[in-house]
Write a protein that holds these residues in place. Structure first.
Motif, PDB file in Angstrom:
ATOM      1  N   ARG A  43      65.773 124.594  14.980  1.00 31.87           N
ATOM      2  CA  ARG A  43      65.767 124.452  13.520  1.00 31.87           C
ATOM      3  C   ARG A  43      64.388 124.823  12.996  1.00 31.87           C
ATOM      4  O   ARG A  43      63.380 124.175  13.307  1.00 31.87           O
ATOM      5  N   GLU A 452      69.087 127.523  13.131  1.00 34.03           N
ATOM      6  CA  GLU A 452      69.284 127.100  11.756  1.00 34.03           C
ATOM      7  C   GLU A 452      67.963 127.176  11.004  1.00 34.03           C
ATOM      8  O   GLU A 452      66.893 127.011  11.599  1.00 34.03           O
ATOM      9  N   ARG A 484      74.291 129.972  10.430  1.00 32.33           N
ATOM     10  CA  ARG A 484      73.673 129.923  11.748  1.00 32.33           C
ATOM     11  C   ARG A 484      73.736 131.278  12.441  1.00 32.33           C
ATOM     12  O   ARG A 484      74.565 132.124  12.111  1.00 32.33           O
TER      13      ARG A 484
END
Length: 502
Positions: A43, A452, A484
């Motif tokens: 992330r 992400e 994503r």
């Protein structure tokens, strides 16, 4: 720094005899592998902002003559600096002590013959340091001519011998050991200013200069020992005022000890972190815009009879530099273990680059030597002078996964990972709407994970550039699925991803 004789520090401490070399350290461990219930995720934290990236580069200090006399030297420069090569934007050279042999004479070799004929016959006809001066000038001028955006920085192994006390001279190294006389602080400041002005006068700007390479090490080659107090006085009271008076725009680089940091008090003299922090703490009024702090990335080998805990060289920010928002650079990194051109070596160094960029938050990485004839791991490209051939090592390839795709001016950004297998590391950067990720997978199995973006909306496909044992920067594309991307890392690979968001 020449690594072949790096036993001084340990013999002083009665820790070991000859034969010691800077060696590879073990990578840090990371999170446990993913399970079927928790797919691995990366992330990007878009709204974070860390160091500004100044670039990636190579040095040829004290070895520029090897490239100068090499038959395919233009190809080597392309491999280092061109769009098809590493796209390096920093070149590090040396301000030689033998530019000046007395107080009345100074010649920076800007008018010497650097023709191909001299390069072909120089080994047989020229004195060693004469060839070295010519080689460095050719290399500097040629890089500036062909790649004008490359920034040129120079470090000083030693001031001229006539400015020093307690020194030692040999035919090859006229300014070994010793200290700069206090009565010559201004002379040395003028010398560095004159060096910058000389190159500027022929249209070659100097981006930065360092008064001392490895100030804590009295090396058997050209060297000069400085304490942190001496260095702070010299820079604050002499060098910066001289640059201001004489209109020299070059930044002042300092630190540059062999180890980035140390934990054993008897090794503090080789710690860049300790030296930098002491220099900056000496005065409250530093002009941070004129300074770059620096260190070298050499580690202590496990042959040293010390507990592993005391041999550590932690890769962390310089506290005082970070406090003042002064850039931190790695200006040398390599080792002298036996030559290894394999992907295992490339993966080791890719992990080290990650640690410096993400843990220490450095703004620049400069490999010790771009190209050299060698039987060790000191250079990225290994030259064969007799055959006129060269080999790009796998550390060259994995260095390129960083240097080619992280633009100058990018900012480091944070990332969070969940479920990645042990050893996989993630470096992350952004510049405007564009971002770059470098992922290192040292494992023998493929790794799949999701990417992400937190705080931004990804757009367009990702571009990928994969290095394995059999590939170098192989291009690919990953399509966005929802919000994503699915990333697949081949076994034992380094993969760079570049993308865009809104």
């Amino acid at each position: 720094m020449k690594k072949q004789a790096i036993t001084y520090l340990f013999s002083v401490l009665c820790l070991c005899g000859t034969g010691t070399a800077w060696a590879k350290s073990s990578p840090e461990s990371v999170a446990p592998p993913a399970t079927e219930q928790s797919p691995a995720t990366i992330r990007l934290l878009w709204d974070t902002s860390r160091q500004t990236i100044d670039g990636f580069g190579v040095g040829e200090a004290d070895w520029a003559d090897d490239v100068f006399v090499f038959p395919q030297r233009e190809e080597v420069l392309d491999a280092l600096f061109s769009e098809q090569g590493l796209r390096a934007n920093l070149l590090r050279g040396e301000i030689f002590p033998h530019y000046s042999n007395d107080s009345l004479h100074c010649d920076f070799a800007l008018q010497t013959d650097t023709s191909r004929q001299v390069a072909r016959t120089g080994r047989q006809t020229l004195e060693k340091n004469d060839l070295l001066r010519r080689g460095q000038f050719w290399l500097t001028a040629e890089v500036h001519r062909r790649y004008p955006d490359v920034r040129l920085v120079f470090s000083t192994w030693s001031p001229p011998a006539w400015m020093k006390e307690g020194g030692h001279a040999t035919p090859d190294y006229p300014a070994s050991h010793g200290n700069l006389k206090r009565t010559h602080y201004q002379s040395f400041a003028d010398y560095l200013a004159t060096f910058c002005q000389a190159f500027q006068s022929i249209g070659i700007p100097i981006y930065g200069v360092s008064p001392s390479n490895e100030p804590g090490y009295a090396a058997p080659w050209n060297s000069c020992v400085w304490s942190a107090k001496q260095m702070s006085t010299f820079i604050h009271d002499y060098l910066l005022p001289t640059f201001t008076r004489q209109g020299v725009d070059a930044k002042v680089i300092f630190g540059e000890n062999p180890a980035w940091s140390t934990v054993f008090d008897k090794l503090e003299m080789i710690s860049s972190a300790s030296f930098v922090n002491q220099v900056l703490s000496a005065y409250p009024d530093w002009d941070s815009q004129r300074l770059i702090t620096a260190g070298h990335g050499y580690v202590l080998p496990d042959t040293i009879p010390l507990p592993a805990e005391l041999r550590r060289t932690p890769i962390l920010p310089f506290t005082e530099a970070e406090k003042r928002n002064i850039p931190m650079w790695v200006t040398e990194i390599s080792d002298i273990t036996p030559l290894d051109t394999s992907m295992e070596d490339g993966l080791y160094w890719a992990d080290m680059f990650h640690q410096y960029l993400m843990n220490a938050r450095v703004s620049a990485l400069i490999w010790w030597l771009g190209a050299q004839p060698t039987h060790t791991n000191e250079s990225l490209i290994v030259l064969n002078q007799e055959a006129g051939t060269y080999v790009r090592t796998k550390r060259y390839d994995t260095f390129g996964n960083y240097s080619r795709y992280i633009p100058q001016g990018s900012r480091g950004i944070d990332n969070e990972t969940e479920g990645l297998p042990k050893g996989v590391c993630v470096s992350s950067f952004r510049k405007g709407p564009h971002y770059t990720l470098v992922l290192v997978n040292p494992n023998a199995t493929e790794v799949t994970c999701q990417l992400e973006l937190q705080g931004a909306q990804p757009v367009k496909p990702l571009r990928s550039y994969t290095t394995t044992a059999n590939t170098r920067w192989q291009e690919g594309q990953i399509t966005l699925s929802g919000q994503r991307y699915t990333l697949v890392l081949p076994p034992k690979s380094v993969v760079t991803y570049t993308g865009e968001c809104q």
